[in-house]
Design an enzyme around this catalytic site. Structure first.
Site, mmCIF file in Angstrom:
data_model
loop_
_atom_site.group_PDB
_atom_site.id
_atom_site.type_symbol
_atom_site.label_atom_id
_atom_site.label_comp_id
_atom_site.label_asym_id
_atom_site.label_seq_id
_atom_site.Cartn_x
_atom_site.Cartn_y
_atom_site.Cartn_z
ATOM 1 N N HIS A 176 0.680 -1.196 0.019
ATOM 2 C CA HIS A 176 0.032 -0.042 0.165
ATOM 3 C C HIS A 176 0.813 1.245 -0.018
ATOM 4 O O HIS A 176 1.953 1.274 0.645
ATOM 5 C CB HIS A 176 -0.851 0.226 1.322
ATOM 6 C CG HIS A 176 -0.861 -0.876 2.323
ATOM 7 N ND1 HIS A 176 -1.292 -1.868 2.983
ATOM 8 C CD2 HIS A 176 0.448 -0.789 2.973
ATOM 9 C CE1 HIS A 176 -0.565 -2.516 3.905
ATOM 10 N NE2 HIS A 176 0.353 -1.718 3.843
ATOM 11 N N ASN B 112 9.914 -7.117 1.237
ATOM 12 C CA ASN B 112 8.787 -6.309 1.748
ATOM 13 C C ASN B 112 8.954 -4.914 1.809
ATOM 14 O O ASN B 112 9.854 -4.298 2.424
ATOM 15 C CB ASN B 112 8.464 -6.853 3.115
ATOM 16 C CG ASN B 112 7.010 -6.383 3.763
ATOM 17 O OD1 ASN B 112 6.107 -6.727 3.371
ATOM 18 N ND2 ASN B 112 7.332 -5.176 4.451
ATOM 19 N N ALA C 74 11.675 2.125 10.064
ATOM 20 C CA ALA C 74 10.671 2.845 9.466
ATOM 21 C C ALA C 74 10.957 3.925 9.765
ATOM 22 O O ALA C 74 11.555 4.718 10.801
ATOM 23 C CB ALA C 74 9.351 2.354 10.448
#
Length: 459
Positions: A363, A377, A423
């Protein structure tokens, strides 16, 4: 079998189209009208094919390439004059010549073959392709003699009451003995209101010379539709769309709503694939078996592997492997190669990228000018920063890499096999294999800060 030739008339201006685009180049189901005609006549075992061009000649020649020879009709003086421009190529040939207009995209090779066979069996010098319609107003009527041959072709405005009752009409497609055709063309007069040389006059000339003029009546009037304006173009589009959809369904493709599904003339779709409403398949797309496409999906000039699902997405000029999942609302742009068992999720854009097997961007990502390895990923919000305002740069991600959410990879940059990116990182330097890269400001918690701020505002 005698030699076969064909002349395609494609020199008309197409004034009623009100378009800058040359008339016969207007597409029907994604393919120019004249290309539809050429593709069909090319199945007839021709020795020579001549396309008569006029306005926009270069564009037609570029479209058709070396499949056809070309003759130029510099001034449009009628259909007989147009055919006569092919004399330099065909006049001395022995055989049968088919004459057809380049604005009849629905004609099929089967119908033209039947016309040629009728011509041969009748021993005719000319044979007219005719059709039966209930409301023949505006069409030339076919008057047959007691032997069933053509006695004459009467234009609607010249027909008497008896002739007006005839419902067999001239479609404007013919075949001729080649030598007789070109000999007769020199005898055609332009003594008419328009001052033009009309091909049907050749029929009258041959008949007056005592030759047999035959006719073949097709059961498929829609094949003879000539496209002269946008209304007829839309009619041809609907008929061709229905024909293509039916062919695919007969071949094992499920189309949930054929009236709301568009498939180009050159697309190939495997059996047991399901097309949902709003699906548009354009160009030379090839879709494998057991796929699920749509709803509301556009695929253009792409190759889709077996058992792939694409929902509410766009795929252009790309190759997708087997068991790929795309969408909803993904955009795969040109020159992308997607491997097997890949997941391209909602609001993901991929451009000019090789995406390895079993990798996923589920997404909210942009991946451009990149090489992505296998088993990668890409977390939500992963971005390849490929453009500095002037040049594009490449991002390379190795096998087994994990990119955390909201990460920017500023190209040119490489993340080697097995590495992790934390992240929120902005990566500007290469990341070694199996390393953890953290490129973000350290979090600072200021205790009781909010109370102090509010008290300060009150004072």
């Amino acid at each position: 079998m005698s030699n076969r030739f064909a002349v395609i008339l494609a020199a008309g201006k197409g004034t009623r189209m009100k378009s800058k685009l040359y008339k016969v180049l207007h597409p029907v189901c994604g393919k120019p009208m004249v290309q539809h005609v050429v593709d069909q006549v090319s199945q007839l075992g021709l020795q020579k094919l001549v396309t008569v061009v006029g306005h926009g000649a270069e564009m037609v020649q570029e479209q058709l390439g070396n499949v056809s020879e070309f003759a130029l009709q510099a001034e449009q003086l009628g259909t007989a004059h147009a055919v006569d421009q092919a004399a330099g190529v065909l006049a001395n040939e022995e055989g049968t010549t088919l004459v057809i207009c380049g604005d009849t995209p629905l004609i099929t090779a089967e119908t033209m073959e039947a016309l040629l066979q009728q011509h041969k069996e009748a021993g005719a010098m000319a044979t007219v392709l005719t059709a039966y319609i209930e409301e023949p107003a505006g069409y030339g009527r076919i008057v047959r003699n007691e032997n069933g041959h053509v006695e004459k072709i009467v234009e609607h405005k010249d027909a008497n009451e008896k002739e007006l009752a005839i419902k067999e009409i001239n479609t404007g497609t013919y075949c001729f003995d080649n030598k007789a055709l070109f000999a007769s063309l020199s005898k055609v007069s332009n003594d008419n209101v328009q001052g033009e040389y009309y091909l049907p006059d050749v029929i009258e000339i041959l008949k007056n010379e005592g030759h047999i003029v035959s006719a073949y009546q097709t059961e498929h009037f829609d094949e003879t539709l000539g496209v002269n304006d946008r209304v007829a173009l839309s009619q041809a589009e609907i008929i061709m769309k229905n024909r293509i959809n039916r062919k695919n369904m007969v071949n094992g493709v499920t189309i949930i709503d054929p009236s709301n599904t568009y498939i180009s003339a050159d697309a190939i779709i495997g059996s047991d694939t399901v097309l949902h409403p709003g699906t548009i398949i354009e160009g030379n797309t090839v879709i494998g078996s057991d796929c699920e496409i749509g709803p509301h999906t556009v695929i253009r000039d792409s190759e889709i592997g077996d058992r792939t699902t694409i929902r509410q997405s766009t795929v252009h000029d790309s190759k997708l492997g087997t068991e790929v999942s795309v969408g909803p609302f993904a955009h795969i742009r040109p020159d992308s190669v997607i491997g097997d068992e890949v997941r391209v999720g909602n609001f993901v854009e991929i451009k000019k990228t090789v995406f390895g097997n079993r990798s996923k961007a589920s997404h909210l990502s942009y991946i451009g000018d990149a090489q992505i390895g296998e088993d990668v990923n890409l977390g939500c919000g992963s971005i390849t920063v490929n453009y500095d305002g002037k040049n594009k740069f490449k991002t390379v991600i190795g096998n087994g890499v994990f990119i955390g959410c909201n990460s920017n990879l500023v190209a040119p940059v490489t993340v080697e096999d097995g590495a992790y990116v934390a992240a929120g990182s902005t990566i500007t330097e290469n990341v070694p294999s199996k390393a953890l890269s953290v490129a973000r400001a350290r979090q600072v918690n200021k205790e009781d800060y909010v109370d102090q701020l509010l008290n300060k505002k009150k004072s």
